[in-house]
Design a protein around this motif. Sequence first.
Motif, short mmCIF file in Angstrom:
data_model
loop_
_atom_site.label_atom_id
_atom_site.label_comp_id
_atom_site.label_asym_id
_atom_site.label_seq_id
_atom_site.Cartn_x
_atom_site.Cartn_y
_atom_site.Cartn_z
N THR A 1 47.12 46.35 46.04
CA THR A 1 47.47 45.00 46.45
C THR A 1 46.51 44.54 47.54
N LEU A 2 46.44 43.24 47.71
CA LEU A 2 45.60 42.69 48.77
C LEU A 2 46.09 43.17 50.14
N GLU B 1 47.00 37.03 43.48
CA GLU B 1 46.02 37.62 44.40
C GLU B 1 44.61 37.61 43.83
#
Length: 217
Positions: free
Chosen positions: A103-104, A40
């Motif tokens: 997290t993305l 990511e």
Amino acid sequence: MASSLTWTVPGDWQNARASVPVTHRPMPAADARPLDELDERGLVDACLAQRTGAFDLIVERHRRAVYQLCYRFVGNHEDASDLSQDVFLRAYRGLRSFRGQSTLATWLYRIGVNVCLNRVGAKTTLGKLTEPMDERQFVDVHAESPSERMLKDERGARVRAAIAQLPRKQRATLILRMYHEMSHQEIADVLGSSVGAVKANFFHALGNLKKLLGESI
């Protein structure tokens, strides 16, 4: 008409995002690996370095989840598609603010919830909540209670209309918990609140939904 399963990046996506400025921060040495091999952080850095196709890959990986989130707030495919594009445009513009602390996916959910809550009124017209989505993909046989099973199995516009009448934070909490199966901690990360607040909002959302539906859930 678009659907959650076939929605694609609109044809004017390239033109739309071309007008969105991205402020570049000092970049590490370029990672020359294929985009689909990047994690990511590497993929975000590739976007900021303007590698062709980097942001398109982010959209491809997350568009389904973002679309489904938007649909849960508006209940019709046309508005959900428009909101989804807005989410990705805002994400593209704000990539420099992504630090990898979440997290993305969580970061995109946070943008999506904000976009939806800012765009959608406290009460959504019932007539716009009539387009069904296949709910089977959301059903969890290990649901925690009959209330959760009822919500996941319900396909009618009545439940969607009732959810649309919930207070903003309750609506967001219920959608993320019931239809996206997030933990209380994950919801807290998305909404920027405490786990205790998430639990309270979910409890009150279920109670208010019961009253709105006029039946035992």
